[in-house]
Motif scaffolding. Structure first.
Motif, PDB file in Angstrom:
ATOM      1  N   ARG A 130       0.817  -1.219   0.000  1.00 56.84           N
ATOM      2  CA  ARG A 130       0.000   0.000   0.000  1.00 56.84           C
ATOM      3  C   ARG A 130       0.844   1.260   0.000  1.00 56.84           C
ATOM      4  O   ARG A 130       0.438   2.279  -0.550  1.00 56.84           O
ATOM      5  N   GLY A 131       2.007   1.218   0.625  1.00 57.22           N
ATOM      6  CA  GLY A 131       2.881   2.375   0.600  1.00 57.22           C
ATOM      7  C   GLY A 131       3.111   2.996   1.970  1.00 57.22           C
ATOM      8  O   GLY A 131       2.909   2.350   3.007  1.00 57.22           O
ATOM      9  N   ALA A 132       3.533   4.265   1.949  1.00 60.43           N
ATOM     10  CA  ALA A 132       3.879   4.993   3.174  1.00 60.43           C
ATOM     11  C   ALA A 132       2.790   6.007   3.499  1.00 60.43           C
ATOM     12  O   ALA A 132       2.250   6.671   2.606  1.00 60.43           O
ATOM     13  N   PHE A 133       2.509   6.134   4.788  1.00 57.04           N
ATOM     14  CA  PHE A 133       1.481   7.062   5.250  1.00 57.04           C
ATOM     15  C   PHE A 133       2.008   7.821   6.472  1.00 57.04           C
ATOM     16  O   PHE A 133       2.766   7.258   7.280  1.00 57.04           O
ATOM     17  N   VAL A 134       1.607   9.078   6.611  1.00 59.76           N
ATOM     18  CA  VAL A 134       1.884   9.784   7.860  1.00 59.76           C
ATOM     19  C   VAL A 134       1.207   9.021   8.978  1.00 59.76           C
ATOM     20  O   VAL A 134       0.035   8.652   8.873  1.00 59.76           O
ATOM     21  N   ALA A 135       1.969   8.729  10.025  1.00 57.44           N
ATOM     22  CA  ALA A 135       1.423   7.926  11.125  1.00 57.44           C
ATOM     23  C   ALA A 135       0.172   8.581  11.698  1.00 57.44           C
ATOM     24  O   ALA A 135       0.075   9.801  11.790  1.00 57.44           O
ATOM     25  N   LYS A 136      -0.781   7.749  12.054  1.00 59.53           N
ATOM     26  CA  LYS A 136      -2.062   8.237  12.551  1.00 59.53           C
ATOM     27  C   LYS A 136      -2.274   7.689  13.959  1.00 59.53           C
ATOM     28  O   LYS A 136      -2.773   6.582  14.138  1.00 59.53           O
ATOM     29  N   PRO A 137      -1.869   8.461  14.982  1.00 55.69           N
ATOM     30  CA  PRO A 137      -1.975   7.941  16.345  1.00 55.69           C
ATOM     31  C   PRO A 137      -3.423   7.794  16.781  1.00 55.69           C
ATOM     32  O   PRO A 137      -4.298   8.548  16.358  1.00 55.69           O
ATOM     33  N   THR A 138      -3.669   6.815  17.618  1.00 52.75           N
ATOM     34  CA  THR A 138      -4.971   6.679  18.252  1.00 52.75           C
ATOM     35  C   THR A 138      -5.016   7.600  19.471  1.00 52.75           C
ATOM     36  O   THR A 138      -3.971   8.074  19.948  1.00 52.75           O
ATOM     37  N   PRO A 139      -6.195   7.884  20.002  1.00 53.66           N
ATOM     38  CA  PRO A 139      -6.252   8.676  21.237  1.00 53.66           C
ATOM     39  C   PRO A 139      -5.407   8.074  22.351  1.00 53.66           C
ATOM     40  O   PRO A 139      -4.736   8.800  23.087  1.00 53.66           O
ATOM     41  N   ARG A 140      -5.419   6.749  22.475  1.00 57.36           N
ATOM     42  CA  ARG A 140      -4.614   6.117  23.519  1.00 57.36           C
ATOM     43  C   ARG A 140      -3.123   6.374  23.302  1.00 57.36           C
ATOM     44  O   ARG A 140      -2.380   6.670  24.239  1.00 57.36           O
ATOM     45  N   GLU A 141      -2.676   6.247  22.044  1.00 60.30           N
ATOM     46  CA  GLU A 141      -1.269   6.486  21.742  1.00 60.30           C
ATOM     47  C   GLU A 141      -0.881   7.936  22.029  1.00 60.30           C
ATOM     48  O   GLU A 141       0.217   8.211  22.523  1.00 60.30           O
ATOM     49  N   ALA A 142      -1.797   8.860  21.737  1.00 62.37           N
ATOM     50  CA  ALA A 142      -1.521  10.269  22.023  1.00 62.37           C
ATOM     51  C   ALA A 142      -1.326  10.487  23.521  1.00 62.37           C
ATOM     52  O   ALA A 142      -0.391  11.178  23.953  1.00 62.37           O
ATOM     53  N   ARG A 143      -2.184   9.889  24.327  1.00 59.95           N
ATOM     54  CA  ARG A 143      -2.054  10.006  25.780  1.00 59.95           C
ATOM     55  C   ARG A 143      -0.729   9.403  26.256  1.00 59.95           C
ATOM     56  O   ARG A 143      -0.048   9.954  27.124  1.00 59.95           O
ATOM     57  N   GLU A 144      -0.378   8.259  25.674  1.00 63.15           N
ATOM     58  CA  GLU A 144       0.848   7.591  26.094  1.00 63.15           C
ATOM     59  C   GLU A 144       2.083   8.428  25.753  1.00 63.15           C
ATOM     60  O   GLU A 144       3.061   8.457  26.514  1.00 63.15           O
ATOM     61  N   VAL A 145       2.050   9.101  24.614  1.00 59.62           N
ATOM     62  CA  VAL A 145       3.181   9.958  24.237  1.00 59.62           C
ATOM     63  C   VAL A 145       3.363  11.083  25.248  1.00 59.62           C
ATOM     64  O   VAL A 145       4.490  11.371  25.684  1.00 59.62           O
ATOM     65  N   PHE A 146       2.272  11.714  25.658  1.00 55.60           N
ATOM     66  CA  PHE A 146       2.404  12.807  26.627  1.00 55.60           C
ATOM     67  C   PHE A 146       2.774  12.279  28.011  1.00 55.60           C
ATOM     68  O   PHE A 146       3.498  12.954  28.760  1.00 55.60           O
ATOM     69  N   GLU A 147       2.318  11.086  28.337  1.00 50.83           N
ATOM     70  CA  GLU A 147       2.743  10.479  29.598  1.00 50.83           C
ATOM     71  C   GLU A 147       4.260  10.252  29.580  1.00 50.83           C
ATOM     72  O   GLU A 147       4.962  10.532  30.570  1.00 50.83           O
TER      73      GLU A 147
END
Length: 244
Positions: free
Chosen positions: A78-95
């Motif tokens: 399919r190719g390359a895509f800009v990563a699309k974080p989930t809400p959970r992943e977004a919270r984990e990044v800020f944690e």
């Protein structure tokens, strides 16, 4: 470092080649951060090669590098895509950012006072650049300078491992902000950074650390975790002004 056999000397790496790839990585990162490339955007090799005036092979190397940093997702067939974080992943990044930046601020608070003049000068010069970007409403510059401020603090803390981890987390938090930030919000303000500098200079126990955690909490609170619709993105138009 692996040495080549004497009969077949190693070729020197091309600085032009590496600098071109670094330029493309930086340009794509900035386009993601300022929302010109929303999460989920397909990054076609042909369009990027045309936009940057480079070969598809070089674009492929850049996309692999961005995938290693979790900024781009590579999907077989399919190719390359800009990563699309989930809400959970977004919270984990800020944690994770709170954990890393807490350690950075603790190291800075333990530094002898007064702080080195060169450190203060660099912080204040950076603050002036942020103020100018805010006055000019230059969102692209504001986003770039905001990330640089946090990395500048990490540099002064003197732990290269923490700095490396934070670099990746800032890239990933830019994705989270691009995906979920409310349009009317203003995430990482120069005023917050000025308060952090003042707290470091004053060195009241725990003040700078508390301000940093409050700052990151506020950025996270401005995330809207409702799903956003996908949009069609023209890679050639986005990077039309990039030098070939």
């Amino acid at each position: 470092m692996t040495l080549a056999a004497p009969a077949k000397p190693a070729r020197r790496p091309s600085s032009g080649r590496s600098s071109a790839e670094a330029r493309i990585v930086r340009s794509i990162g900035e386009a993601i951060a300022d929302r010109r490339l929303p999460p989920g955007t397909k990054l076609t090799e042909e369009s990027l090669a045309e936009a940057f005036g480079v070969s598809r092979e070089r674009v492929r190397k850049v996309l692999l590098l961005l995938a290693q940093r979790r900024v781009v997702t590579l999907i077989p067939n399919r190719g390359a895509f800009v990563a699309k974080p989930t809400p959970r992943e977004a919270r984990e990044v800020f944690e994770a950012r709170r954990v890393i930046e807490r350690a950075i601020m603790e190291r800075l608070e333990r530094m002898p006072r007064p702080l080195p003049p060169e450190m203060l000068e660099r912080l204040r010069d950076h603050g002036a650049l942020e103020d100018a970007a805010e006055r000019a409403a230059d969102r692209k510059a504001m986003i770039r300078l905001s990330g640089q401020f946090h990395l500048l603090l990490a540099e002064f803390a003197g732990n290269a491992t923490l700095t490396g981890i934070l670099t990746d987390l800032i890239d990933r938090s830019s994705l989270a902000i691009a995906a979920f930030e409310r349009r009317s919000s203003h995430t990482c303000s120069a005023e917050d950074h000025r308060r952090l500098i003042a707290a470091l200079v004053g060195n009241a126990p725990g003040e700078a650390l508390a301000l940093m955690i409050e700052h990151l909490d506020e950025v996270e609170r401005q995330l809207d975790l409702d799903a956003k619709p996908d949009m069609r993105i023209d890679l050639r138009a986005i990077f039309a002004d990039e030098p070939a």
